[in-house]
Scaffold this motif. Structure first.
Motif, PDB file in Angstrom:
ATOM      1  N   ASP A  58      92.513  69.718  20.025  1.00  0.00           N
ATOM      2  CA  ASP A  58      93.175  69.172  18.842  1.00  0.00           C
ATOM      3  C   ASP A  58      94.214  70.129  18.274  1.00  0.00           C
ATOM      4  O   ASP A  58      95.164  69.700  17.623  1.00  0.00           O
ATOM      5  N   GLU A  59      94.033  71.421  18.489  1.00  0.00           N
ATOM      6  CA  GLU A  59      94.995  72.393  18.016  1.00  0.00           C
ATOM      7  C   GLU A  59      95.124  73.518  19.043  1.00  0.00           C
ATOM      8  O   GLU A  59      94.160  73.844  19.737  1.00  0.00           O
ATOM      9  N   ILE A  60      96.321  74.054  19.146  1.00  0.00           N
ATOM     10  CA  ILE A  60      96.598  75.128  20.098  1.00  0.00           C
ATOM     11  C   ILE A  60      97.285  76.260  19.357  1.00  0.00           C
ATOM     12  O   ILE A  60      98.222  76.036  18.588  1.00  0.00           O
ATOM     13  N   PHE A  61      96.810  77.462  19.592  1.00  0.00           N
ATOM     14  CA  PHE A  61      97.487  78.665  19.097  1.00  0.00           C
ATOM     15  C   PHE A  61      97.932  79.466  20.312  1.00  0.00           C
ATOM     16  O   PHE A  61      97.101  80.014  21.040  1.00  0.00           O
ATOM     17  N   LYS A 120     110.854  77.378  26.296  1.00  0.00           N
ATOM     18  CA  LYS A 120     111.271  75.976  26.194  1.00  0.00           C
ATOM     19  C   LYS A 120     110.104  75.082  25.802  1.00  0.00           C
ATOM     20  O   LYS A 120     110.265  74.149  25.019  1.00  0.00           O
ATOM     21  N   ALA A 121     108.933  75.369  26.370  1.00  0.00           N
ATOM     22  CA  ALA A 121     107.761  74.547  26.071  1.00  0.00           C
ATOM     23  C   ALA A 121     107.239  74.777  24.661  1.00  0.00           C
ATOM     24  O   ALA A 121     106.460  73.981  24.140  1.00  0.00           O
ATOM     25  N   LEU A 122     107.687  75.846  24.016  1.00  0.00           N
ATOM     26  CA  LEU A 122     107.160  76.202  22.703  1.00  0.00           C
ATOM     27  C   LEU A 122     108.094  75.823  21.564  1.00  0.00           C
ATOM     28  O   LEU A 122     107.766  76.033  20.399  1.00  0.00           O
ATOM     29  N   ARG A 123     109.255  75.261  21.885  1.00  0.00           N
ATOM     30  CA  ARG A 123     110.262  75.006  20.855  1.00  0.00           C
ATOM     31  C   ARG A 123     109.824  73.997  19.806  1.00  0.00           C
ATOM     32  O   ARG A 123     110.274  74.036  18.664  1.00  0.00           O
ATOM     33  N   LYS A 124     108.951  73.080  20.169  1.00  0.00           N
ATOM     34  CA  LYS A 124     108.534  72.057  19.220  1.00  0.00           C
ATOM     35  C   LYS A 124     107.380  72.511  18.334  1.00  0.00           C
ATOM     36  O   LYS A 124     106.965  71.786  17.443  1.00  0.00           O
ATOM     37  N   ALA A 125     106.878  73.711  18.588  1.00  0.00           N
ATOM     38  CA  ALA A 125     105.741  74.196  17.816  1.00  0.00           C
ATOM     39  C   ALA A 125     106.199  74.837  16.519  1.00  0.00           C
ATOM     40  O   ALA A 125     107.334  75.289  16.383  1.00  0.00           O
ATOM     41  N   LEU A 169     102.673  87.319  13.047  1.00  0.00           N
ATOM     42  CA  LEU A 169     101.523  88.082  12.578  1.00  0.00           C
ATOM     43  C   LEU A 169     101.615  89.465  13.226  1.00  0.00           C
ATOM     44  O   LEU A 169     101.328  89.619  14.411  1.00  0.00           O
ATOM     45  N   GLY A 170     102.068  90.436  12.441  1.00  0.00           N
ATOM     46  CA  GLY A 170     102.293  91.757  13.007  1.00  0.00           C
ATOM     47  C   GLY A 170     103.322  91.683  14.123  1.00  0.00           C
ATOM     48  O   GLY A 170     104.344  91.000  14.007  1.00  0.00           O
ATOM     49  N   PRO A 171     103.060  92.334  15.241  1.00  0.00           N
ATOM     50  CA  PRO A 171     104.016  92.337  16.354  1.00  0.00           C
ATOM     51  C   PRO A 171     103.872  91.150  17.300  1.00  0.00           C
ATOM     52  O   PRO A 171     104.217  91.243  18.475  1.00  0.00           O
ATOM     53  N   PHE A 172     103.365  90.032  16.781  1.00  0.00           N
ATOM     54  CA  PHE A 172     103.138  88.860  17.622  1.00  0.00           C
ATOM     55  C   PHE A 172     103.785  87.625  17.004  1.00  0.00           C
ATOM     56  O   PHE A 172     103.867  87.499  15.783  1.00  0.00           O
ATOM     57  N   GLU A 173     104.208  86.735  17.868  1.00  0.00           N
ATOM     58  CA  GLU A 173     104.630  85.398  17.462  1.00  0.00           C
ATOM     59  C   GLU A 173     103.522  84.427  17.831  1.00  0.00           C
ATOM     60  O   GLU A 173     102.967  84.494  18.931  1.00  0.00           O
ATOM     61  N   ILE A 174     103.197  83.538  16.906  1.00  0.00           N
ATOM     62  CA  ILE A 174     102.139  82.569  17.140  1.00  0.00           C
ATOM     63  C   ILE A 174     102.736  81.170  17.016  1.00  0.00           C
ATOM     64  O   ILE A 174     103.248  80.795  15.968  1.00  0.00           O
ATOM     65  N   TYR A 175     102.669  80.442  18.103  1.00  0.00           N
ATOM     66  CA  TYR A 175     103.176  79.069  18.143  1.00  0.00           C
ATOM     67  C   TYR A 175     101.995  78.131  17.914  1.00  0.00           C
ATOM     68  O   TYR A 175     100.980  78.207  18.625  1.00  0.00           O
ATOM     69  N   ILE A 176     102.126  77.268  16.919  1.00  0.00           N
ATOM     70  CA  ILE A 176     100.994  76.479  16.457  1.00  0.00           C
ATOM     71  C   ILE A 176     101.242  74.983  16.697  1.00  0.00           C
ATOM     72  O   ILE A 176     102.233  74.429  16.232  1.00  0.00           O
ATOM     73  N   TYR A 177     100.335  74.370  17.442  1.00  0.00           N
ATOM     74  CA  TYR A 177     100.352  72.921  17.650  1.00  0.00           C
ATOM     75  C   TYR A 177      99.103  72.352  17.005  1.00  0.00           C
ATOM     76  O   TYR A 177      97.984  72.691  17.399  1.00  0.00           O
ATOM     77  N   ILE A 178      99.263  71.497  16.037  1.00  0.00           N
ATOM     78  CA  ILE A 178      98.120  70.879  15.374  1.00  0.00           C
ATOM     79  C   ILE A 178      98.368  69.376  15.266  1.00  0.00           C
ATOM     80  O   ILE A 178      99.406  68.945  14.767  1.00  0.00           O
TER      81      ILE A 178
END
Length: 285
Positions: free
Chosen positions: A223-226, A257-262, A267-276
């Motif tokens: 249902d959700e992806i991080f 490309k697959a993450l553009r819609k997220a 968070l700190g030195p990270f990017e978090i792509y969120i699909y909910i």
């Protein structure tokens, strides 16, 4: 949040980097340029067109356990892969220990991410245990039941042994749900997660950290992806070489490309792509 200096120190402590510090200029073949690109990110080399010149290397500080682990991994996995396309088929006890110690570099990030990303309770899929090693934090902090997937048995065994010895924390005061009491391990390729979902049912959450997973297909299983990616080039390139040198699925070149819609958060030195699918959730700043 992540000991970058220890990681850099580990790379600088290897014999290869010590040798390159004695060379004024080198023009490598295209085949080994990824190796020189990684080293240049540490400051040892400066890229000038198709050549690499000696840079101003930072001083090597105290060699911590994480730095020692990185040096071991660089020498025996990263360098053979980037220089000769050789994968580590068998892992010595020293390499297994180094892989496990390296995951401790992500501990503070794991704790913060679980605290800020996840509500309490639910079934979570960890699609690729290495390198970020999400596991016990999901259970003890977020009360999650967890299924951990990895593609090599010898790597997943490191976490199997550890979790068998860790007691689970009680549920937080005022929570109706009990603390997580279930975790499972699956050894399978990350392009075959459908069979995992057939066994355990649909997941509330899937967590992917710096691994090559088809996000679209994964959306049908959770249902959700991080989806977590390091912003730091040294860490990204080191992880990419480690994953490929171990024969694990690394992110594709066109993963962005697959993450553009997220929805994207930092968070700190990270990017978090969120699909909910059913709810919106943003990180607590």
């Amino acid at each position: 949040m992540i000991p970058r200096e220890d990681i850099i120190t580990g790379i600088l402590a290897t014999p290869l980097v010590a040798l390159l510090q004695e060379i004024d200029e080198v023009k490598p073949s295209p085949r080994v340029r990824p190796l020189f690109d990684l080293i240049s990110e540490t400051g040892v080399l400066q890229k000038k067109g198709d050549k690499y010149k000696r840079g101003q290397a930072p001083p090597v500080g105290e060699v911590s356990p994480i730095a020692e682990a990185v040096a071991e991994l660089f020498q025996h996995i990263v360098f053979p892969y980037l220089a000769a396309d050789r994968q580590a088929v068998r892992l010595s006890r020293e390499l297994q220990r180094a892989l496990y110690v390296y995951t401790s570099a992500y501990q503070a990030f794991r704790i913060t991410a679980v605290q800020e990303l996840l509500k309490f309770g639910g079934l979570t899929l960890v699609a690729g245990w290495f390198p970020c090693a999400f596991s016990s934090e999901l259970m003890s902090i977020a009360g999650r039941d967890v299924v951990i997937v990895e593609e090599r048995e010898d790597i997943l065994t490191l976490e199997m042994d550890r979790l068998s010895l860790i007691p689970l924390a009680p549920s937080p005061p005022g929570r109706e749900l009990a603390a997580a009491g279930f975790y499972a391990f699956e050894i399978t390729r990350l392009d075959d997660l459908e069979q995992v979902a057939e066994k355990y049912g649909k997941f509330d959450t899937a967590i992917v950290c710096n691994r090559g997973v088809d996000v679209t297909r994964l959306g049908g299983l959770a249902d959700e992806i991080f989806y977590i990616m390091p912003k730091d080039k040294v860490i990204f390139q080191l992880n990419d070489a480690l994953l490929r040198g171990l024969g694990l699925t690394a992110p594709a070149q066109d993963a962005d490309k697959a993450l553009r819609k997220a929805e994207r958060e930092e968070l700190g030195p990270f990017e978090i792509y969120i699909y909910i699918k059913e709810r919106r959730h943003r990180l607590t700043k």
